[in-house]
Design a protein around this motif. Structure first.
Motif, PDB file in Angstrom:
ATOM      1  N   PHE A  64      -3.601   5.947  10.130  1.00  0.00           N
ATOM      2  CA  PHE A  64      -5.042   5.951   9.850  1.00  0.00           C
ATOM      3  C   PHE A  64      -5.329   6.429   8.428  1.00  0.00           C
ATOM      4  CE2 PHE A  64      -5.564   5.562  14.449  1.00  0.00           C
ATOM      5  CZ  PHE A  64      -6.592   4.639  14.490  1.00  0.00           C
ATOM      6  N   HIS A  65      -4.539   7.409   7.984  1.00  0.00           N
ATOM      7  CA  HIS A  65      -4.647   7.907   6.610  1.00  0.00           C
ATOM      8  C   HIS A  65      -4.433   6.746   5.631  1.00  0.00           C
ATOM      9  CE1 HIS A  65      -4.992  11.495   4.175  1.00  0.00           C
ATOM     10  NE2 HIS A  65      -3.907  11.223   3.480  1.00  0.00           N
ATOM     11  N   LEU A  66      -3.476   5.897   5.948  1.00  0.00           N
ATOM     12  CA  LEU A  66      -3.132   4.755   5.103  1.00  0.00           C
ATOM     13  C   LEU A  66      -4.222   3.676   5.148  1.00  0.00           C
ATOM     14  CD1 LEU A  66      -0.719   4.170   3.313  1.00  0.00           C
ATOM     15  CD2 LEU A  66       0.421   3.102   5.255  1.00  0.00           C
ATOM     16  N   LEU A  67      -4.801   3.462   6.330  1.00  0.00           N
ATOM     17  CA  LEU A  67      -5.889   2.485   6.456  1.00  0.00           C
ATOM     18  C   LEU A  67      -7.069   2.906   5.589  1.00  0.00           C
ATOM     19  CD1 LEU A  67      -6.073   1.656  10.278  1.00  0.00           C
ATOM     20  CD2 LEU A  67      -5.097   0.299   8.448  1.00  0.00           C
ATOM     21  N   ALA A  68      -7.415   4.191   5.661  1.00  0.00           N
ATOM     22  CA  ALA A  68      -8.535   4.689   4.868  1.00  0.00           C
ATOM     23  C   ALA A  68      -8.223   4.608   3.382  1.00  0.00           C
ATOM     24  CB  ALA A  68      -8.871   6.126   5.264  1.00  0.00           C
ATOM     25  N   LEU A  69      -6.936   4.767   3.047  1.00  0.00           N
ATOM     26  CA  LEU A  69      -6.525   4.649   1.645  1.00  0.00           C
ATOM     27  C   LEU A  69      -6.853   3.263   1.104  1.00  0.00           C
ATOM     28  CD1 LEU A  69      -4.768   5.736  -0.838  1.00  0.00           C
ATOM     29  CD2 LEU A  69      -2.944   4.397   0.182  1.00  0.00           C
ATOM     30  N   ALA A  70      -6.592   2.235   1.922  1.00  0.00           N
ATOM     31  CA  ALA A  70      -6.879   0.870   1.490  1.00  0.00           C
ATOM     32  C   ALA A  70      -8.375   0.709   1.217  1.00  0.00           C
ATOM     33  CB  ALA A  70      -6.410  -0.128   2.551  1.00  0.00           C
ATOM     34  N   LEU A  71      -9.208   1.297   2.065  1.00  0.00           N
ATOM     35  CA  LEU A  71     -10.660   1.198   1.908  1.00  0.00           C
ATOM     36  C   LEU A  71     -11.114   1.914   0.631  1.00  0.00           C
ATOM     37  CD1 LEU A  71     -13.170   0.090   3.316  1.00  0.00           C
ATOM     38  CD2 LEU A  71     -13.400   2.288   4.481  1.00  0.00           C
ATOM     39  N   ILE A  72     -10.685   3.170   0.476  1.00  0.00           N
ATOM     40  CA  ILE A  72     -11.019   3.928  -0.733  1.00  0.00           C
ATOM     41  C   ILE A  72     -10.488   3.199  -1.963  1.00  0.00           C
ATOM     42  CG2 ILE A  72     -10.370   5.960  -2.084  1.00  0.00           C
ATOM     43  CD1 ILE A  72     -10.914   7.684   0.011  1.00  0.00           C
ATOM     44  N   GLY A  73      -9.243   2.751  -1.869  1.00  0.00           N
ATOM     45  CA  GLY A  73      -8.613   2.054  -2.996  1.00  0.00           C
ATOM     46  C   GLY A  73      -9.439   0.854  -3.418  1.00  0.00           C
ATOM     47  N   GLY A  74      -9.894   0.056  -2.451  1.00  0.00           N
ATOM     48  CA  GLY A  74     -10.705  -1.121  -2.766  1.00  0.00           C
ATOM     49  C   GLY A  74     -11.986  -0.738  -3.481  1.00  0.00           C
ATOM     50  N   ALA A  75     -12.694   0.250  -2.928  1.00  0.00           N
ATOM     51  CA  ALA A  75     -13.986   0.656  -3.497  1.00  0.00           C
ATOM     52  C   ALA A  75     -13.819   1.247  -4.893  1.00  0.00           C
ATOM     53  CB  ALA A  75     -14.671   1.650  -2.555  1.00  0.00           C
ATOM     54  N   VAL A  76     -12.815   2.114  -5.056  1.00  0.00           N
ATOM     55  CA  VAL A  76     -12.598   2.780  -6.347  1.00  0.00           C
ATOM     56  C   VAL A  76     -12.114   1.775  -7.402  1.00  0.00           C
ATOM     57  CG1 VAL A  76     -11.095   4.420  -7.552  1.00  0.00           C
ATOM     58  CG2 VAL A  76     -12.210   5.086  -5.426  1.00  0.00           C
ATOM     59  N   LEU A  77     -11.151   0.926  -7.008  1.00  0.00           N
ATOM     60  CA  LEU A  77     -10.615  -0.049  -7.965  1.00  0.00           C
ATOM     61  C   LEU A  77     -11.688  -1.026  -8.424  1.00  0.00           C
ATOM     62  CD1 LEU A  77      -7.073  -1.006  -6.638  1.00  0.00           C
ATOM     63  CD2 LEU A  77      -7.628  -0.040  -8.862  1.00  0.00           C
ATOM     64  N   LEU A  78     -12.523  -1.468  -7.481  1.00  0.00           N
ATOM     65  CA  LEU A  78     -13.534  -2.461  -7.820  1.00  0.00           C
ATOM     66  C   LEU A  78     -14.464  -1.931  -8.918  1.00  0.00           C
ATOM     67  CD1 LEU A  78     -14.659  -5.262  -7.125  1.00  0.00           C
ATOM     68  CD2 LEU A  78     -16.252  -4.134  -5.574  1.00  0.00           C
ATOM     69  N   VAL A  79     -14.997  -0.731  -8.715  1.00  0.00           N
ATOM     70  CA  VAL A  79     -15.949  -0.166  -9.687  1.00  0.00           C
ATOM     71  C   VAL A  79     -15.234   0.157 -11.005  1.00  0.00           C
ATOM     72  CG1 VAL A  79     -17.572   1.692 -10.140  1.00  0.00           C
ATOM     73  CG2 VAL A  79     -17.410   0.722  -7.843  1.00  0.00           C
ATOM     74  N   ASN A  80     -14.039   0.740 -10.917  1.00  0.00           N
ATOM     75  CA  ASN A  80     -13.324   1.097 -12.141  1.00  0.00           C
ATOM     76  C   ASN A  80     -12.887  -0.135 -12.930  1.00  0.00           C
ATOM     77  OD1 ASN A  80     -13.371   3.905 -12.331  1.00  0.00           O
ATOM     78  ND2 ASN A  80     -11.849   4.103 -10.719  1.00  0.00           N
ATOM     79  N   MET A  81     -12.444  -1.176 -12.214  1.00  0.00           N
ATOM     80  CA  MET A  81     -12.030  -2.386 -12.916  1.00  0.00           C
ATOM     81  C   MET A  81     -13.237  -3.098 -13.523  1.00  0.00           C
ATOM     82  SD  MET A  81      -8.914  -3.591 -10.431  1.00  0.00           S
ATOM     83  CE  MET A  81      -8.769  -5.243 -11.054  1.00  0.00           C
TER      84      MET A  81
END
Lengths: 158, 190
Positions: free
Chosen positions: A32-49
């Motif tokens: 579950f920690h890893l699933l949430a990582l994918a979600l955070i990763g998507g949101a953070v990467l999108l705005v930063n990129m």
């Protein structure tokens, strides 16, 4: 003053004990920690990129940041809700793990950064902020999140 | 040559042993695998949430898809390369792993979902580009994608655990699913 007694107390909590005594609890919480990582990763990467000018150039940063924010916060809550029990199950190992301290200091820094500077810059009018400042904020955010991620993955290897 | 003999051959190659025995190489490759997961599944999830009508509502689906998909392709390429290396480091055990097998089946299903979506209703995207919520079939594709990637992450993470390894006592079902009958422990001392 040493923090070790606190970590020992964490290790002895009922939750920590239950996870240690179970064959599958740790892996499932970890997943579950890893699933949430994918979600955070998507949101953070999108705005930063977007700040770096790599994606969605025709959309204002503030629009993307506003849309991505609830998913970031949701992911973060799942991260904390799964991360804390994982920590409780092996607190003393964490205490002696360099990766753990790298992760936690980066995490604290990036959270403060995200809810202050980052949030203000991503929600502001772009003309007022300037592209260079936006890119700088993105690089700092990405570097800190990377440190959190690598540190986290490395706890498991030590 | 069967996949098992291929795995056994891979297991004996110099690079496989090097990757397996190295103090850091395996951990670094796995960290890259997890890092690329953020780009690949993270962006796919952002698009799926739009397909469900839950986020980026003012952005046309075609705009979001055309901007994000090049990056998900980059992420996917890194996932595949690092994933193949992780398999290459531990071929025989991975071959017999029920979680690895499950993951491959789910990957095929996820690919099928992508293909069905792009060759079907996405061709007529102009008609529903800004709809919130999008048509039912679009929402189903988005939900299936989220569910499949979540279970793929789940089964991928479970490969690391040895509950169902052939070297241990297993039920008949697990012996069948993991083909334990043909298992030869590559690390056994002769």
């Amino acid at each position: 003053m040493s923090l070790l007694p606190f970590f020992e107390w964490c290790e002895n909590t009922a939750i920590g004990e239950a996870i240690r005594n179970s064959l599958w609890l740790f892996p499932v919480i970890e997943a579950f920690h890893l699933l949430a990582l994918a979600l955070i990763g998507g949101a953070v990467l999108l705005v930063n990129m977007r700040l770096l000018g790599l994606v969605m150039g025709e959309r204002p940063v503030s629009e993307l940041a506003r849309d991505a924010h609830p998913w970031f916060v949701g992911g973060l809550l799942v991260m904390l809700a799964s991360g804390v029990p994982l920590f409780l199950s092996e607190s003393i190992k964490c205490y002696y793990s360099v990766a753990f301290w790298v992760k936690m200091s980066s995490l604290l820094t990036v959270l403060v950064f995200t809810f202050t500077v980052y949030r203000r810059v991503t929600l502001a009018d772009e003309d007022r902020i300037g592209a260079v400042r936006g890119k700088l904020v993105a690089i700092v955010s990405l570097a800190l999140w990377s440190a959190v991620g690598w540190g986290g993955r490395w706890i498991g290897f030590s | 040559m069967s996949l098992l003999t291929l795995s056994e051959w891979l297991e004996r190659t110099e690079w496989s042993i090097a990757l397996h025995e190295s103090a850091y190489a395996y951990a670094i490759v796995e960290s890259i695998h997890v890092w690329a997961l953020c780009l690949f599944v993270g962006f796919a999830a952002m698009l799926d949430l739009r397909l469900l009508g839950l986020s980026f509502r003012r952005v046309p689906v075609s705009e979001l898809a055309s901007r994000l998909l090049p990056w998900t392709r980059v992420g996917f390429a890194v996932m595949v390369v690092s994933g193949v290396l992780l398999f290459y480091a531990i071929p025989v055990r991975s071959y017999h792993s029920v979680f690895f097998r499950l993951k491959l089946v789910l990957l095929v299903l996820a690919g099928l979902n992508v293909w069905l979506f792009h060759s079907g209703i996405y061709r007529r995207v102009a008609r529903w580009d800004l709809d919130v919520p999008p048509p039912r079939r679009v929402r189903i594709a988005g939900a299936l994608s989220l569910l499949l990637w979540a279970t793929i992450i789940f089964s991928g993470r479970m490969i690391a655990y040895n509950w169902f390894d052939c070297g241990r006592t297993q039920s008949d079902l697990m012996i069948f699913l993991a083909e334990c009958g043909s298992f030869v422990d590559p690390y056994a001392v002769p």
